[in-house]
Design an enzyme around this catalytic site. Structure first.
Site, PDB file in Angstrom:
ATOM      1  CB  CYS A 108       2.976  26.456  28.403  1.00 35.02           C
ATOM      2  SG  CYS A 108       3.182  27.797  29.823  1.00 35.02           S
ATOM      3  N   GLY A 109       1.860  26.219  25.321  1.00 36.42           N
ATOM      4  CA  GLY A 109       1.584  25.151  24.446  1.00 36.42           C
ATOM      5  C   GLY A 109       0.216  25.443  23.795  1.00 36.42           C
TER       6      GLY A 109
END
Length: 263
Positions: A109-110
């Protein structure tokens, strides 16, 4: 920052296929970009919930090879209003900074980042026997994890992660990205000089290759998730002599590798 400062209330409209059901305020997780500088060099911008930034920065630096000991950590400064963290590191080989440009963007994520060149050194020295855990202990630690995050209960917008041993949860962190939460745990143990080779990582996030590599680099022998594992994560965990456990839910779990640590 406490858990209430990680969330905000926003107005939303709730619809069903038949139309508008209700309008109300709903809790959502804060998302904050924070840029990490090491020795004045901009390294990475992390998308996070904006809490435990000291642990996040130190854990990231340690897991990625910019820090090896407390003695190398010369200074740490956080500019909350500008979203910047400054680390000063002494005695580190400049090669580590040059290799940063060869990082791999991962599935995290990210857009997590990890050094795949570290695999050669890791695979050359697989983990030792390490600790053993009963099946009941593994299940109980997952149940413990579920009871800890008020932010998740409010928003369902974070990953929960914890370091645990046979007695219980040692330290808990949550964040919008599972990489960030793991880095906070690593940073906490680094700053407090706690061992990792007798603990398990318990998480709600997927078990992917970058999480396996990050855990191996800091000496974590056992990873437990309520989610699935990827094929590359399983292959790496097998070669690294790590215990990889997924689908810890509904009263059972799946052991992919390292079954010798389950008693």
């Amino acid at each position: 920052m406490n858990e209430l400062e990680q969330v905000a209330r926003v107005p939303v409209s709730i619809y069903s296929p038949d139309g508008l059901l209700e309008q109300k305020d709903q809790w959502v997780i804060e998302e904050t970009p924070v840029t990490l500088y090491i020795n004045g060099q901009e390294m990475v911008t992390l998308l996070c919930a904006g809490h435990h930034l000291e642990e996040l920065a130190v854990g990231f630096a340690y897991a990625e090879g910019f820090l090896d000991s407390r003695e190398e950590l010369h200074a740490l400064r956080i500019e909350h209003e500008h979203g910047r963290i400054f680390l000063e590191v002494q005695g580190k080989d400049p090669l580590a900074f040059g290799l940063w440009n060869k990082r791999t963007i991962t599935s995290g994520c990210g857009k997590g980042t990890v050094f795949y060149h570290a695999l050669d050194a890791l695979l050359a020295q697989p983990m030792g026997a390490g600790p053993s855990f009963s099946a009941r202990t593994i299940w109980e630690r997952m149940e413990d994890l579920h009871g800890l995050s008020q932010t998740y209960k409010r928003t369902h917008g974070v990953h929960n992660c914890a370091l645990a041993d046979s007695k219980g949860i040692v330290v808990f962190r949550d964040d919008i990205g599972r990489h960030n939460a793991v880095d906070m745990l690593v940073g906490h143990t680094f700053l407090n000089e706690l061992p990792l080779d007798d603990k398990m990582l318990v998480t709600t996030g997927r078990l992917t290759s970058e999480i396996v590599i990050k855990a191996a680099k800091v000496g974590l022998p056992c990873l437990v998730s309520r989610n699935t594992a990827t094929t590359l994560a399983i292959r790496l965990a097998h070669d690294l002599n790590m215990t990889l456990i997924g689908y810890a839910r509904a009263g059972k779990f799946t052991v992919y590798t390292g079954e010798q640590r389950i008693v």
